[in-house]
Scaffold this active site. Structure first.
Site, short mmCIF file in Angstrom:
data_model
loop_
_atom_site.label_atom_id
_atom_site.label_comp_id
_atom_site.label_asym_id
_atom_site.label_seq_id
_atom_site.Cartn_x
_atom_site.Cartn_y
_atom_site.Cartn_z
N THR A 219 22.61 37.08 -4.58
CA THR A 219 21.88 37.29 -3.32
C THR A 219 20.42 37.65 -3.57
OG1 THR A 219 22.46 39.65 -3.13
CG2 THR A 219 24.00 38.06 -2.20
N TYR A 274 13.37 47.13 -0.84
CA TYR A 274 13.54 46.20 -1.95
C TYR A 274 12.28 46.11 -2.81
CZ TYR A 274 18.13 44.84 -0.46
OH TYR A 274 19.47 44.88 -0.17
N LEU A 286 18.67 38.14 1.33
CA LEU A 286 19.65 38.02 2.40
C LEU A 286 21.02 37.86 1.76
CD1 LEU A 286 19.18 38.00 5.49
CD2 LEU A 286 19.62 35.56 5.44
N HIS A 287 21.89 38.85 1.95
CA HIS A 287 23.16 38.89 1.23
C HIS A 287 24.29 38.17 1.98
CE1 HIS A 287 21.29 42.06 -1.21
NE2 HIS A 287 20.97 42.67 -0.08
N ASP A 288 24.63 38.68 3.16
CA ASP A 288 25.91 38.38 3.78
C ASP A 288 26.14 36.92 4.18
OD1 ASP A 288 26.55 40.99 3.40
OD2 ASP A 288 26.12 41.62 5.45
#
Length: 393
Positions: A219, A274, A286-288
């Site tokens: 990610t 970050y 952007l992870h999800d």
């Protein structure tokens, strides 16, 4: 025409969960069956409220039900990331609508039972679960309904971290030591707050072979750069010479819609974190939504994820699968204060041809962002119709 992939989304909105909901609700290759919420980025009442608000923001609140799930881990007290996501879990924008009531078709049932009913209604080997928060609900589902392990096609999880140069991603440094996790030196937040649930999924021989793990190492490659943010706000850039003075003026404005402005405000909320903690300066990751995008593998809508080591001699010919061990010993305080590795995901490469957890090392990032923008466009069209209908009634 191929049928869209049926998907149940388990999440804890959460800024990047909003993008996961958008992608799951609007991608033409996905049929979103429902949403369950879990403790994590905020307390359960707030993650549930946020999920309904995001659905309202994208015009899907009358089509998709939200079922509140577990308010804490299987065997541990709740932990919330309000220091990252704010008190509401979605701080940083004033454009998020108030949560509407549940849709009239929503049944009175628990999240686990709603998930089980939706999964059983799909053909065996067709349905996915994407989990973008703690794995408490998912572990409870398979504990209560073990036959569903064989029934589902896959489980896609945003969680964990590998470290040791697994990808070229910037992971940050703590006290001069390369960081592996995000919430502690060693552990990623979703796994850390319920390591027993994560271990139950990742160590299960049936589920492990069906699980895709999207770690921080991946990610942190998918950054919302200024170029990406401009595309999300205004749409794809115009070809040179194709734009008019009016179209160029609009691209310098606030954004094409309140939804787009809201999404960019959300993605920027923790940009400073970050930058300061991880040293990621190009834009926040952007992870999800990557856990949602990964379920499209093998379909005509596939966003390629690369499950091989580009540094190895075999390259793409060596498909990688892994055994994943979750460290369950220790408390959160041990992990944060004493350096204990609670919640760490220890990854071991399996011999060629073995079945195990899929952990991609890369993906087609430009295509991923284009798909997110296309979903924004679809949501804009639906919202325009809703507003037009409201104005005329």
């Amino acid at each position: 025409m191929a049928e869209p992939v049926p998907l149940w989304l388990d999440c804890d909105p959460g800024h990047d969960d909003a993008f996961a909901i958008l992608l799951a609700a609007y991608h033409p290759g996905i049929r979103l069956l429902g949403i369950s919420t879990v403790h994590g980025n905020a307390p359960l009442d707030k993650t549930t409220r946020n999920a309904r608000s995001v659905l309202a923001a994208i015009g899907k609140h009358n089509e998709i039900a939200v079922y509140p799930g577990a308010a804490q881990a299987l065997h541990r007290p709740p932990v919330h990331a309000t220091d990252i996501h704010g008190e509401s879990g979605l701080d940083g924008t004033f454009l998020l609508p108030q949560p509407p009531p549940p849709p009239p078709f929503q049944k009175q049932m628990t999240a686990v039972e709603a998930m089980a009913e939706a999964l059983r209604a799909c053909a065996p080997g067709s349905v996915w679960i994407a989990a973008t928060g703690a794995l408490t609900n998912v572990a409870a589902l398979f504990a209560a309904h073990p036959d569903l392990k064989a029934h589902v096609k896959g489980v896609s999880v945003m969680g964990g971290s590998v470290g040791n140069g697994f990808t070229p991603a910037v992971m940050g440094v703590v006290d001069g030591v390369p960081r592996v996790g995000n919430y502690t030196q060693w552990a990623e937040f979703n796994v850390l707050i319920d390591p027993e649930a994560a271990e139950a999924i990742l160590s299960d021989p049936v589920l492990a072979a069906k699980t895709t793990l999207i770690p921080l190492d991946l990610t942190h490659l998918v950054l919302a750069t200024q170029e990406v943010q401009d595309m999300l706000l205004h749409g794809p850039p115009l070809e040179e010479g194709k734009g008019t003075a009016e179209s160029e003026r609009k691209r310098q404005g606030r954004g094409k819609s309140d939804l787009r402005v809201m999404l960019v405000e959300l993605v920027n909320f923790f940009a400073s974190t970050y930058r300061d903690v991880f040293g990621i300066i190009e834009g926040p990751p952007l992870h999800d939504p990557l856990a949602v995008a990964a379920i499209l593998t093998g379909t005509k809508y596939e966003i390629p994820f690369y499950d091989y080591d580009p540094k190895s001699a075999e390259g793409p010919s060596r498909r990688e699968r892994f055994a994943v061990k979750v460290v369950t010993e220790g408390t959160l305080e041990d992990a944060r204060v004493n350096g204990v590795q609670t919640g760490r995901t220890i990854v071991t490469l399996l011999p060629p041809g073995s079945e195990g957890v899929r952990i991609p090392r890369g993906l087609d990032i430009p295509l991923f962002w284009r798909v997110i923008e296309e979903c924004c466009e679809k949501a804009d069209e639906v919202n325009t119709k809703i507003l037009t209908k409201s104005a005329s009634s």
